[in-house]
Design a protein around this motif. Sequence first.
Motif, mmCIF file in Angstrom:
data_model
loop_
_atom_site.group_PDB
_atom_site.id
_atom_site.type_symbol
_atom_site.label_atom_id
_atom_site.label_comp_id
_atom_site.label_asym_id
_atom_site.label_seq_id
_atom_site.Cartn_x
_atom_site.Cartn_y
_atom_site.Cartn_z
ATOM 1 N N SER A 1 -11.314 10.442 -14.134
ATOM 2 C CA SER A 1 -11.278 8.971 -14.091
ATOM 3 C C SER A 1 -10.714 8.369 -15.369
ATOM 4 O O SER A 1 -9.949 7.394 -15.331
ATOM 5 C CB SER A 1 -12.685 8.419 -13.831
ATOM 6 N N ARG B 1 -15.630 1.057 2.987
ATOM 7 C CA ARG B 1 -16.710 1.696 2.224
ATOM 8 C C ARG B 1 -17.777 0.723 1.742
ATOM 9 O O ARG B 1 -18.941 1.093 1.628
ATOM 10 C CB ARG B 1 -16.117 2.446 1.021
ATOM 11 N N ALA C 1 -0.395 3.972 -7.532
ATOM 12 C CA ALA C 1 -1.682 3.274 -7.515
ATOM 13 C C ALA C 1 -2.776 4.291 -7.761
ATOM 14 O O ALA C 1 -2.574 5.505 -7.626
ATOM 15 C CB ALA C 1 -1.898 2.572 -6.168
ATOM 16 N N SER C 2 -3.936 3.806 -8.136
ATOM 17 C CA SER C 2 -5.072 4.674 -8.424
ATOM 18 C C SER C 2 -6.286 4.190 -7.651
ATOM 19 O O SER C 2 -6.538 2.977 -7.558
ATOM 20 C CB SER C 2 -5.380 4.655 -9.933
ATOM 21 N N TYR C 3 -7.047 5.147 -7.079
ATOM 22 C CA TYR C 3 -8.247 4.818 -6.322
ATOM 23 C C TYR C 3 -9.395 5.716 -6.779
ATOM 24 O O TYR C 3 -9.225 6.933 -6.872
ATOM 25 C CB TYR C 3 -8.011 5.030 -4.813
ATOM 26 N N ALA D 1 -10.298 10.124 -9.994
ATOM 27 C CA ALA D 1 -9.502 9.106 -9.313
ATOM 28 C C ALA D 1 -8.307 9.787 -8.679
ATOM 29 O O ALA D 1 -7.847 10.840 -9.135
ATOM 30 C CB ALA D 1 -9.041 8.033 -10.294
ATOM 31 N N ASP E 1 -14.923 4.222 7.552
ATOM 32 C CA ASP E 1 -15.483 4.277 6.203
ATOM 33 C C ASP E 1 -16.775 3.475 6.051
ATOM 34 O O ASP E 1 -17.500 3.667 5.070
ATOM 35 C CB ASP E 1 -14.460 3.769 5.189
ATOM 36 N N ARG F 1 -0.089 4.285 0.079
ATOM 37 C CA ARG F 1 -0.752 5.464 0.625
ATOM 38 C C ARG F 1 -0.096 5.938 1.925
ATOM 39 O O ARG F 1 0.555 5.187 2.623
ATOM 40 C CB ARG F 1 -2.236 5.152 0.886
ATOM 41 N N ASP G 1 0.850 -1.187 0.000
ATOM 42 C CA ASP G 1 0.000 0.000 0.000
ATOM 43 C C ASP G 1 0.885 1.236 0.000
ATOM 44 O O ASP G 1 1.605 1.491 0.953
ATOM 45 C CB ASP G 1 -0.889 -0.006 1.254
ATOM 46 N N GLN H 1 -20.353 9.277 -7.049
ATOM 47 C CA GLN H 1 -18.966 9.267 -7.495
ATOM 48 C C GLN H 1 -18.600 10.641 -8.025
ATOM 49 O O GLN H 1 -19.455 11.379 -8.532
ATOM 50 C CB GLN H 1 -18.753 8.216 -8.584
ATOM 51 N N THR I 1 -5.358 14.255 -7.929
ATOM 52 C CA THR I 1 -6.699 13.966 -8.428
ATOM 53 C C THR I 1 -6.764 14.237 -9.926
ATOM 54 O O THR I 1 -6.439 15.344 -10.379
ATOM 55 C CB THR I 1 -7.749 14.824 -7.700
#
Length: 408
Positions: A234, A166, A270-272, A186, A292, A51, A49, A182, A231
């Motif tokens: 997407s 989530r 990575a992308s979220y 991303a 979450d 993050r 991870d 949404q 950011t």
Amino acid sequence: MNQADHADVLILGGGLVGSALAVALDRHGLSAIVVDPADPAVTLTAGFDGRASAVASASHKMLDAIGVGTALAGKGCAIRQIRVSDGLAPGKLDFIPDADDAALGTMYENRLLRASLYEAAMAAERVDLRMRTRATSVDRDAHGVRATLSSGATVTADLLVAAEGRQSPTREAAGIAVARWQYDHAAIIGAFHHERSHENIAYEIFYSSGPFALLPLPDDEVGHRSAIVWTVASEHAAGMLKLGDRGFLAEAEKRMGGFLGALSHASPRASYPLGFHHAARITDERLVLVGDAAHGIHPIAGQGVNLGYRDVAALVEVLVEGRRLGLQAGDAQLLARYQNWRALDTFMVAAATDTLTRLFGLPGRTASAVRRFGISAVDRLPPLKDRFMAEARGESGQLPKLLMGVMV
């Protein structure tokens, strides 16, 4: 570690929020069984991870109080200033606490937070940590909670806490309505090194395509480094991940205007997907939602994990005070207090971050001029700046004792 099949609280989800709750309960004499399908051999590795999280100063006081702060010593980077701007245009907003005040927060790589909490949970006397395991069925009624686990074991508790994130299946099974949407954006997550020191400053640079956040990390053997939350639309996320390191760093340097010098050594990215959700209620019979599972917000203000830690601190205080009155952890009176305490705070923070996301995402010169005017105006109003810094520290509203560093 207690291996009994009954506990005061059954926690589904052992992430950053669920594990903190278990450790905090243990420190106050309450027992917890934590069930999580994750494999620590995977989730605690450096590559799992990328993050990083900004732990607000109030949240850090809680981690210190429950004994986790010691394990984190020297692993984070203090945030001593936050600088906000609309692109690279003139006009900025600096949040700088007084020299005698504590830092606004501390940046930690998530894997280091996760490892410290996992070790604290493993060492806790009243935490039964069951990893690589999931609940296959859960029953709740007026008498308690009963769950069958994938290991074949059956466990019981007075209260069920959903800390599954989530997509919480427990929340969905309870039929709790959720407002969600949404953002068609991303977040690209990663880190890189830079020529000049960040000087413990967190940068939030707003573009109409989305905010570019640059967050200070501790120096390492290579040199100065920062984490980013970038950011993007997407449809551009996949392309950003496919960029080679040289191309990615060149694009990042454009967003930054070169104020930290040359960039190098990009970490894996990575992308979220980014979205908003807020549960209509955060309790049900013998059930509480935290983190979450209860609320998910845009990372624009860096408050996601801190909202979860506010949930933890409030719930622990409610349960401990209930125990002193002779009430079980799942007593309806206690859950009503938790609902009333946390519902308004989480809604206000969620609404504020959603508003900021939409405001700073408006395209055009007029919108940009209005944003710059607002930024400059706030910069000239010390009381308003102090209010924003209190929010950043997590010190606004009715604070639970743990967020003040005080055991309940």
